[in-house]
Design an enzyme around this catalytic site. Sequence first.
Site, PDB file in Angstrom:
ATOM      1  CB  ILE A  27      -0.989  -0.479   1.115  1.00 56.99           C
ATOM      2  CG1 ILE A  27      -0.101  -0.372   3.143  1.00 56.99           C
ATOM      3  CG2 ILE A  27      -2.209  -1.312   0.571  1.00 56.99           C
ATOM      4  CD1 ILE A  27      -1.306  -0.100   3.503  1.00 56.99           C
ATOM      5  N   GLY A  28       2.385   0.552  -0.012  1.00 58.34           N
ATOM      6  CA  GLY A  28       2.814   2.430  -0.122  1.00 58.34           C
ATOM      7  C   GLY A  28       4.231   2.014  -0.455  1.00 58.34           C
TER       8      GLY A  28
ATOM      9  N   GLY B 265       8.763   3.691   0.128  1.00 53.13           N
ATOM     10  CA  GLY B 265       9.671   4.713   0.697  1.00 53.13           C
ATOM     11  C   GLY B 265      10.910   4.731   0.230  1.00 53.13           C
ATOM     12  N   GLY B 266      11.570   5.289   0.638  1.00 55.27           N
ATOM     13  CA  GLY B 266      13.037   5.580   0.677  1.00 55.27           C
ATOM     14  C   GLY B 266      13.752   3.863   2.288  1.00 55.27           C
TER      15      GLY B 266
ATOM     16  CB  ALA C  40       9.977   0.703   5.700  1.00 55.10           C
TER      17      ALA C  40
ATOM     18  CG  ASP D  23       9.689  12.440   6.741  1.00 57.33           C
ATOM     19  OD1 ASP D  23       9.455  13.328   6.484  1.00 57.33           O
ATOM     20  OD2 ASP D  23       9.447  11.259   6.741  1.00 57.33           O
TER      21      ASP D  23
END
Length: 155
Positions: free
Chosen positions: A17-18, A20-21, A23, A135
């Site tokens: 579902i997503g 990032g750098g 995980a 963040d």
Amino acid sequence: MSEQTTLNDRYRLIEQIGSGGMAVLYKAQDLELGRLVAIKLLRPSLVSDPEFLIRFRREAQSAANLTHPNIVTVHDVGQDGPKAHFIVMEYVPGQDLKQLLRARGSFDTETALAIIIEVCKGIGYAHRAGLIHCDVKPQNILVTPENSIKVADFG
């Protein structure tokens, strides 16, 4: 990771579902409790860095002590084999603020203020507990179908 992957014989990954750098985020089924959860799975390329692993675990431990309606709840942290380090969190249906902004465009002032107030409630609670969110960005603000606001990713 495939859809059939199960971590620690407990968390069955359903879909990505997503990402990032650091995980990849999965929607998963907690087979023991029968509920949907979100799994933040650390990228295998990062598990060889012991300092990074300590920070990853510290993120889970710190966030797990936060109980607030505007913060994504952390349920568990674990490791399945040498390359699979993960954090288990509340699954929040809906979209992140970035997706909503792309789909809708800008918000009217009243809606924008309502979102910001809820974000500040969550982040303020975390700050009072000694945890700083480093963040804050639209991708880390989740909006449920009922328009509840949840702050995610205290990493």
